[in-house]
Design a protein around this motif. Sequence first.
Motif, PDB file in Angstrom:
ATOM      1  N   TYR A 118       0.833  -1.200   0.000  1.00 11.21           N
ATOM      2  CA  TYR A 118       0.000   0.000   0.000  1.00 11.21           C
ATOM      3  C   TYR A 118       0.868   1.250   0.000  1.00 11.21           C
ATOM      4  O   TYR A 118       0.585   2.215  -0.730  1.00 11.21           O
ATOM      5  CB  TYR A 118      -0.919   0.000   1.213  1.00 11.21           C
ATOM      6  CG  TYR A 118      -1.762   1.260   1.330  1.00 11.21           C
ATOM      7  CD1 TYR A 118      -2.749   1.533   0.396  1.00 11.21           C
ATOM      8  CD2 TYR A 118      -1.541   2.163   2.364  1.00 11.21           C
ATOM      9  CE1 TYR A 118      -3.525   2.694   0.490  1.00 11.21           C
ATOM     10  CE2 TYR A 118      -2.302   3.318   2.477  1.00 11.21           C
ATOM     11  CZ  TYR A 118      -3.289   3.575   1.537  1.00 11.21           C
ATOM     12  OH  TYR A 118      -4.048   4.726   1.628  1.00 11.21           O
ATOM     13  N   ALA A 119       1.925   1.266   0.812  1.00 12.26           N
ATOM     14  CA  ALA A 119       2.813   2.439   0.868  1.00 12.26           C
ATOM     15  C   ALA A 119       3.391   2.742  -0.510  1.00 12.26           C
ATOM     16  O   ALA A 119       3.381   3.893  -0.972  1.00 12.26           O
ATOM     17  CB  ALA A 119       3.932   2.188   1.875  1.00 12.26           C
ATOM     18  N   GLU A 120       3.875   1.720  -1.186  1.00 10.54           N
ATOM     19  CA  GLU A 120       4.462   1.912  -2.510  1.00 10.54           C
ATOM     20  C   GLU A 120       3.420   2.348  -3.526  1.00 10.54           C
ATOM     21  O   GLU A 120       3.629   3.322  -4.281  1.00 10.54           O
ATOM     22  CB  GLU A 120       5.131   0.615  -2.962  1.00 10.54           C
ATOM     23  CG  GLU A 120       5.752   0.686  -4.338  1.00 10.54           C
ATOM     24  CD  GLU A 120       6.366  -0.629  -4.767  1.00 10.54           C
ATOM     25  OE1 GLU A 120       6.766  -0.731  -5.951  1.00 10.54           O
ATOM     26  OE2 GLU A 120       6.448  -1.566  -3.943  1.00 10.54           O
ATOM     27  N   ALA A 121       2.297   1.650  -3.564  1.00 10.81           N
ATOM     28  CA  ALA A 121       1.283   1.931  -4.572  1.00 10.81           C
ATOM     29  C   ALA A 121       0.661   3.310  -4.368  1.00 10.81           C
ATOM     30  O   ALA A 121       0.407   4.040  -5.342  1.00 10.81           O
ATOM     31  CB  ALA A 121       0.200   0.852  -4.536  1.00 10.81           C
ATOM     32  N   ALA A 171       1.919   3.750   6.632  1.00 11.66           N
ATOM     33  CA  ALA A 171       1.926   2.308   6.391  1.00 11.66           C
ATOM     34  C   ALA A 171       3.322   1.717   6.596  1.00 11.66           C
ATOM     35  O   ALA A 171       3.489   0.708   7.299  1.00 11.66           O
ATOM     36  CB  ALA A 171       1.418   2.006   4.984  1.00 11.66           C
ATOM     37  N   ILE A 172       4.335   2.320   5.999  1.00 11.83           N
ATOM     38  CA  ILE A 172       5.682   1.763   6.152  1.00 11.83           C
ATOM     39  C   ILE A 172       6.191   1.921   7.575  1.00 11.83           C
ATOM     40  O   ILE A 172       6.889   1.052   8.111  1.00 11.83           O
ATOM     41  CB  ILE A 172       6.664   2.398   5.138  1.00 11.83           C
ATOM     42  CG1 ILE A 172       7.977   1.603   5.133  1.00 11.83           C
ATOM     43  CG2 ILE A 172       6.918   3.868   5.424  1.00 11.83           C
ATOM     44  CD1 ILE A 172       8.947   2.032   4.044  1.00 11.83           C
ATOM     45  N   ASN A 173       5.802   3.000   8.239  1.00  9.29           N
ATOM     46  CA  ASN A 173       6.282   3.225   9.598  1.00  9.29           C
ATOM     47  C   ASN A 173       5.643   2.283  10.614  1.00  9.29           C
ATOM     48  O   ASN A 173       6.225   2.017  11.672  1.00  9.29           O
ATOM     49  CB  ASN A 173       6.081   4.678  10.003  1.00  9.29           C
ATOM     50  CG  ASN A 173       7.120   5.594   9.374  1.00  9.29           C
ATOM     51  OD1 ASN A 173       8.239   5.170   9.062  1.00  9.29           O
ATOM     52  ND2 ASN A 173       6.772   6.859   9.170  1.00  9.29           N
ATOM     53  N   GLN A 174       4.466   1.741  10.310  1.00 16.00           N
ATOM     54  CA  GLN A 174       3.905   0.691  11.161  1.00 16.00           C
ATOM     55  C   GLN A 174       4.812  -0.531  11.170  1.00 16.00           C
ATOM     56  O   GLN A 174       5.047  -1.146  12.219  1.00 16.00           O
ATOM     57  CB  GLN A 174       2.507   0.304  10.674  1.00 16.00           C
ATOM     58  CG  GLN A 174       1.424   1.318  10.935  1.00 16.00           C
ATOM     59  CD  GLN A 174       0.066   0.798  10.488  1.00 16.00           C
ATOM     60  OE1 GLN A 174      -0.353  -0.291  10.896  1.00 16.00           O
ATOM     61  NE2 GLN A 174      -0.610   1.552   9.651  1.00 16.00           N
ATOM     62  N   VAL A 175       5.303  -0.894  10.001  1.00 14.99           N
ATOM     63  CA  VAL A 175       6.193  -2.054   9.893  1.00 14.99           C
ATOM     64  C   VAL A 175       7.514  -1.773  10.601  1.00 14.99           C
ATOM     65  O   VAL A 175       8.050  -2.626  11.329  1.00 14.99           O
ATOM     66  CB  VAL A 175       6.432  -2.407   8.410  1.00 14.99           C
ATOM     67  CG1 VAL A 175       7.402  -3.575   8.278  1.00 14.99           C
ATOM     68  CG2 VAL A 175       5.098  -2.743   7.726  1.00 14.99           C
ATOM     69  N   ARG A 176       8.034  -0.580  10.431  1.00 17.65           N
ATOM     70  CA  ARG A 176       9.304  -0.225  11.053  1.00 17.65           C
ATOM     71  C   ARG A 176       9.185  -0.134  12.572  1.00 17.65           C
ATOM     72  O   ARG A 176      10.120  -0.479  13.305  1.00 17.65           O
ATOM     73  CB  ARG A 176       9.831   1.085  10.466  1.00 17.65           C
ATOM     74  CG  ARG A 176      10.284   0.933   9.022  1.00 17.65           C
ATOM     75  CD  ARG A 176      10.724   2.251   8.423  1.00 17.65           C
ATOM     76  NE  ARG A 176      11.942   2.772   9.038  1.00 17.65           N
ATOM     77  CZ  ARG A 176      13.176   2.389   8.738  1.00 17.65           C
ATOM     78  NH1 ARG A 176      13.367   1.433   7.832  1.00 17.65           N
ATOM     79  NH2 ARG A 176      14.221   2.926   9.325  1.00 17.65           N
ATOM     80  N   ALA A 177       8.047   0.332  13.071  1.00 14.41           N
ATOM     81  CA  ALA A 177       7.857   0.427  14.523  1.00 14.41           C
ATOM     82  C   ALA A 177       7.885  -0.957  15.158  1.00 14.41           C
ATOM     83  O   ALA A 177       8.459  -1.144  16.243  1.00 14.41           O
ATOM     84  CB  ALA A 177       6.550   1.139  14.838  1.00 14.41           C
ATOM     85  N   ARG A 178       7.274  -1.934  14.506  1.00 16.29           N
ATOM     86  CA  ARG A 178       7.308  -3.301  15.029  1.00 16.29           C
ATOM     87  C   ARG A 178       8.743  -3.822  15.034  1.00 16.29           C
ATOM     88  O   ARG A 178       9.181  -4.495  15.967  1.00 16.29           O
ATOM     89  CB  ARG A 178       6.389  -4.196  14.200  1.00 16.29           C
ATOM     90  CG  ARG A 178       6.057  -5.545  14.874  1.00 16.29           C
ATOM     91  CD  ARG A 178       6.855  -6.688  14.324  1.00 16.29           C
ATOM     92  NE  ARG A 178       6.651  -6.910  12.927  1.00 16.29           N
ATOM     93  CZ  ARG A 178       5.692  -7.682  12.412  1.00 16.29           C
ATOM     94  NH1 ARG A 178       4.837  -8.297  13.186  1.00 16.29           N
ATOM     95  NH2 ARG A 178       5.600  -7.846  11.109  1.00 16.29           N
TER      96      ARG A 178
END
Length: 511
Positions: free
Chosen positions: A389-392, A407-414
């Motif tokens: 989603y972040a890329e698109a 969206a990407i920062n959710q993944v990075r926070a984990r």
Amino acid sequence: MQIKFKFLWLLALPLLITLPSCDEDLLTESPTNFLSPVNFYRNSSDAQIALNGLYAGQQRIQGYSGGDAGVALLWGMHGADEIVVPPWTPPGRRTLFLFSATPSLDVFFNVYSRHYQEINRANTVIDQVTAMTEDKINDEDRARILAEAKALRGSFYFNMVRIYNRLPLVVEERVNLENLEFTQSEPEVIYAQIIDDLTTAIADLEEFGASGQLSKGAVQALLGKVYLQMAGIPLNQTDKYALAAEQFKDVIDSDVYSLEEDFQQVFDLDNELNEEMVWVVEHDAPGQTIDGTQNSNLGSFMGPHGSLNDGGGWGTAWSMTDLELAYDRDDTRRRVTIAYGNAPNVMDSVRGPNQFKPWKWQKPAGQAWGNDTPFDYAYIRYAEVLLGYAEAHAQANGSVTTEALDAINQVRARARGDNNPETAVVDIQPGLSIAEFIDVIDNERYLELAFEGHRKGDLIRWGRLVDRMNNLTPQTAVWPGLPEAEPHEIFWPIPQGVLDVNPQMEQNPGW
């Protein structure tokens, strides 16, 4: 919902299409393993058993199959920048890594023929269930079974068009040996069929969570991946970015899926069907396989070399040095993804990068499953939905949007865990250009999705595969040689055995 599969050997005539010769024994089915579709589809239960057979085929070809046709392993990782294939690895897999294979390589034929076997199985289910009368099946069961079968067929063709590019498009079951000299369709035609299968399926699927049974969210996530691939190389249909973002956003807004708090728990054997799993290929083991070719080899292929009783593996896939070095030292994904030395030693190595090995699906100590490990294959995780989603969304809007950053920062926070957000896996900040953001996405997918079978598809659609493979950092102890990738090798060749038997087929350019 756990699905236990009983094998139903339906017709597999596309396999015959690709065989160099037609053995009479191959055409003769014994009464113990063959049921005519005309006689079999008597009620909803029969239709469900046939669908279960199609799910069994997915086990065989989608992930890390013991039947040497698993796409995630053979195509997604071999010839990408995640693993090193040591000199003692079987020759076929080494040639994939080195980009030195020829069209006669058995891997090319196995993946091709087994996909068409499963495509024909899907065609049979679709045609036969469609033809069932109201006294045999109710409308609700018919719609659901057809939706799942079409979604699976769409996933198989998505594999094939990315791997082989120009293919025969077969969407009706084959019940005889007439008119088997199929011609190839252009990739745009194949993609149109994939989109039709997936969009039709979405309308009739329920919206529920992690399971081996397909849901609306799982198919929407795959459709998002399809659109994202079409937006990049080689099709460059950039209008598909917006369509991809729409599908991913629907999955996000469904509130069915979420990131696991602890990255290690995503891959824990006792936590397989967790809320992060969107599309799952389930496996049970040991000793619960269908015909010996559906084994999940995740714990063996991707386990570090060492005693099986200690949770080790075959040692035929080592982690790329560049991958290990790409992790922030405080990134919680690093020690889950990379082993340092032989299992079960996961401490930082003092012996240098030659000790970097996969560790994502570590087997519990004391379990010696060998070739038959019980790990499910997560075909699509919620983390990939967020990154897609972040890329698109950024590409569709021509700028790095707030939504893309969130969206990407959710993944990075984990990935940061409890470490300092100002120093460890820091959030991506506004102000990046699209090109800079794609570099960030590249790196994030590299770290988050390592060894899960997506890397080659990513590098191809970004136009980075050839340069990346030709500029790898050698590892002296296990390096089998330097890859020499050429532009035409973003596709595998049409297998030589297929060309030999069907004069209508044309080889991919460059091969």
